[in-house]
Design a protein around this motif. Structure first.
Motif, mmCIF file in Angstrom:
data_model
loop_
_atom_site.group_PDB
_atom_site.id
_atom_site.type_symbol
_atom_site.label_atom_id
_atom_site.label_comp_id
_atom_site.label_asym_id
_atom_site.label_seq_id
_atom_site.Cartn_x
_atom_site.Cartn_y
_atom_site.Cartn_z
ATOM 1 N N ASP A 172 0.801 -1.122 0.033
ATOM 2 C CA ASP A 172 -0.021 0.215 -0.294
ATOM 3 C C ASP A 172 0.956 1.219 -0.015
ATOM 4 O O ASP A 172 0.601 2.292 -0.597
ATOM 5 N N ARG A 173 1.698 1.308 0.991
ATOM 6 C CA ARG A 173 2.621 2.588 0.880
ATOM 7 C C ARG A 173 3.730 2.556 -0.100
ATOM 8 O O ARG A 173 4.024 3.784 -0.558
ATOM 9 N N ALA B 214 -12.519 0.331 0.788
ATOM 10 C CA ALA B 214 -11.612 1.525 0.652
ATOM 11 C C ALA B 214 -10.583 1.239 -0.269
ATOM 12 O O ALA B 214 -10.286 2.148 -0.879
ATOM 13 N N HIS B 215 -10.139 0.241 -0.374
ATOM 14 C CA HIS B 215 -8.851 0.037 -1.338
ATOM 15 C C HIS B 215 -9.274 0.015 -2.647
ATOM 16 O O HIS B 215 -9.000 0.424 -3.425
ATOM 17 N N LEU B 216 -10.561 -0.722 -2.852
ATOM 18 C CA LEU B 216 -11.064 -0.748 -3.978
ATOM 19 C C LEU B 216 -11.813 0.568 -4.657
ATOM 20 O O LEU B 216 -11.876 0.896 -5.903
ATOM 21 N N LEU B 217 -12.168 1.464 -3.585
ATOM 22 C CA LEU B 217 -12.516 2.815 -4.001
ATOM 23 C C LEU B 217 -11.278 3.671 -4.528
ATOM 24 O O LEU B 217 -11.475 4.284 -5.477
ATOM 25 N N ARG B 218 -10.137 3.447 -3.961
ATOM 26 C CA ARG B 218 -9.031 4.150 -4.353
ATOM 27 C C ARG B 218 -8.707 3.756 -5.668
ATOM 28 O O ARG B 218 -8.181 4.469 -6.436
ATOM 29 N N LEU B 219 -8.809 2.197 -5.924
ATOM 30 C CA LEU B 219 -8.529 1.725 -7.153
ATOM 31 C C LEU B 219 -9.419 2.384 -8.386
ATOM 32 O O LEU B 219 -8.713 2.506 -9.400
ATOM 33 N N LEU C 226 -9.979 10.813 0.628
ATOM 34 C CA LEU C 226 -11.273 10.319 1.727
ATOM 35 C C LEU C 226 -10.988 9.062 1.810
ATOM 36 O O LEU C 226 -10.734 8.472 2.978
ATOM 37 N N GLY C 227 -10.721 8.236 0.781
ATOM 38 C CA GLY C 227 -10.524 6.561 0.519
ATOM 39 C C GLY C 227 -9.447 6.245 1.462
ATOM 40 O O GLY C 227 -9.227 5.519 2.276
ATOM 41 N N ASP C 228 -8.090 7.119 1.018
ATOM 42 C CA ASP C 228 -6.965 6.764 1.473
ATOM 43 C C ASP C 228 -6.661 7.012 3.188
ATOM 44 O O ASP C 228 -6.474 6.204 3.939
ATOM 45 N N ARG C 229 -7.536 8.085 3.861
ATOM 46 C CA ARG C 229 -7.422 8.320 5.139
ATOM 47 C C ARG C 229 -8.322 7.176 5.941
ATOM 48 O O ARG C 229 -8.035 6.640 6.798
#
Length: 430
Positions: free
Chosen positions: A8-9, A68-73, A97-100
């Motif tokens: 992730d990072r 949240a990960h899929l939202l950022r994707l 927003l998804g990241d935080r």
């Protein structure tokens, strides 16, 4: 989870290194638009932590984290095709927003999985996160060296791919039963002795500003009405300033007010990464209880004050003197980070009532988000504008607030311990 965090990072490091240049040279935004874009994303990120905590009290954390990960994707893939500034503003804001939210959910999930080894996990987490950022920055450097539109798009896709892989890793990680955070109850010896507080299951006293009902978090109450916990979160904001000092304050001070060579700037990141990887576990071993975490807050203030004092005098040292002072300041900022990364989360967990711990930790996560938005403005608009006196004032203020945070946390822990030792009042018979 540690592998998931590293990947992730790494993706986040790729994006952080490339986003400004992507918006400038590929999308064609000017400096003002880029600033507005990043500022809006920072504001959106502030809402991510409490929203994640609120949802975590009602839904399985693992499912929310995958979401949240899929939202950022999805939002990163949209960036490849969106060129309208208004739409891009929305996409970037949702991404942040998804990241935080993902970072808060990640720590909630990891806290449950790690159980009473929370401090050890936090240390390993910091080490893997820093290694991931370094890996991502290295990958981004390759793409930036190519500099074509296709190279920038590959970097974005690499970031998106990391979120997909991380979601799969989280899906394969078994979640403990129950939705609340699991923190082992303290035994009688721990409750009475200096090793740490009893489990934060009950109220704080009226002098804490919360009243008995607030700390017990009965139905209808929560972190937003718990003045004692909100005080902790508010004081925790300046306890995250090491991030802005290291990433923004020291480099800009080098460029604008010292004779040190500009080539020294990458060394600050190297110093930070190496020290975190080597020392985080050792620091964590010394901060295993809530009382030790409260004591460590004062050490954060001392390290930050010393860092700011070195920066205040760096301009008068010539090339070698300034270089040595700036490198020493980077070491002290890293020392502050090592302490903060353990103490802040341990106190956030232990000072929250276990009945609503996810919601409370979501609010606690706002401290870092607020600092990321306000910290750069404070440093560039106030501290550095005031010159060396600004750094001395900042260091003094943080040191003083760290003592206030320490005292406030210990008082709340004392009340929680007294409540733990008080036998429950039997209910009246009908």
């Amino acid at each position: 989870m540690l592998l998931a965090q590293l990947l992730d990072r790494a993706g986040t490091g790729v994006w952080a290194a490339a986003c400004v240049l992507y918006f400038t040279f590929v999308i064609g935004l000017d400096a003002g638009q880029v600033g507005l874009l990043l500022g809006a994303s920072g504001v959106a990120g502030i809402a991510g932590s409490p929203l994640a905590g609120h949802l975590a009290d009602r839904f399985p954390v693992r499912s929310l984290l995958i979401g949240a990960h899929l939202l950022r994707l999805g939002t990163l893939c949209l960036m490849l095709v969106v060129t309208d500034f208004a739409l891009l503003l929305l996409v970037v804001a949702v991404t942040h927003l998804g990241d935080r939210g993902a970072k808060t959910l990640e720590m909630l999930f990891a806290t449950r999985v790690a159980g009473d080894r929370r401090a050890t996990y936090q240390a390993l987490s910091r080490s893997s996160a820093n290694a991931g950022y370094a890996l991502g920055a290295g990958l981004a450097a390759i793409g930036l060296a190519v500099g074509t539109r296709g190279a920038y798009q590959v970097l974005i896709l690499a970031d998106a791919l990391s979120f997909l892989v991380v979601a799969a890793l989280v899906w394969r990680t078994k979640e403990p039963r129950g939705r609340g955070l699991v923190v082992p109850p303290a035994g009688p010896a721990e409750a009475a002795g200096p090793a740490g507080p009893a489990e934060a299951a009950g109220p704080a006293g009226p002098a804490d500003g919360t009243g008995p009902a607030a700390a017990a978090a009965p139905a209808g109450r929560g972190p937003w009405r718990d003045r004692g916990y909100l005080r902790f979160v508010l004081l925790d904001i300046p306890m995250h300033l090491d991030d802005s000092i290291l990433g923004i304050g020291i480099p800009l001070w080098l460029v604008g007010r010292t004779e040190a060579p500009h080539e020294l700037i990458p060394a600050f990141l190297v110093v930070n990464t190496v020290l975190v990887v080597l020392l985080q576990l050792q620091v964590s071993a010394r901060v295993e209880t809530a009382r030790q975490a409260a004591g460590a807050v004062a050490l954060y203030g001392v390290a930050t004050f010393a860092c700011c004092a070195l920066l205040a005098g760096a301009g008068a040292g010539g090339v070698w003197g300034a270089s040595a002072a700036l490198l020493a300041a980077a070491v002290l900022a890293t020392a502050a980070e090592l302490v903060r990364s353990v103490s802040s989360w341990e106190l956030a967990v232990r000072l929250a009532p276990k009945e609503a711990r996810a919601s409370y930790l979501g609010v606690a996560g706002m401290a870092q988000s607020v600092q990321k938005s306000a910290g750069p403005l404070l440093l560039t608009g106030v501290v550095m504008a005031a010159g060396p006196a600004g750094w001395l004032a900042l260091g003094t203020a943080v040191a003083g607030l760290s003592l206030v945070q320490r005292r406030s946390s210990l008082r709340r822990l004392d009340r929680l311990e007294r409540l733990e030792r008080t036998p429950p009042v039997p209910a009246a018979s009908g």
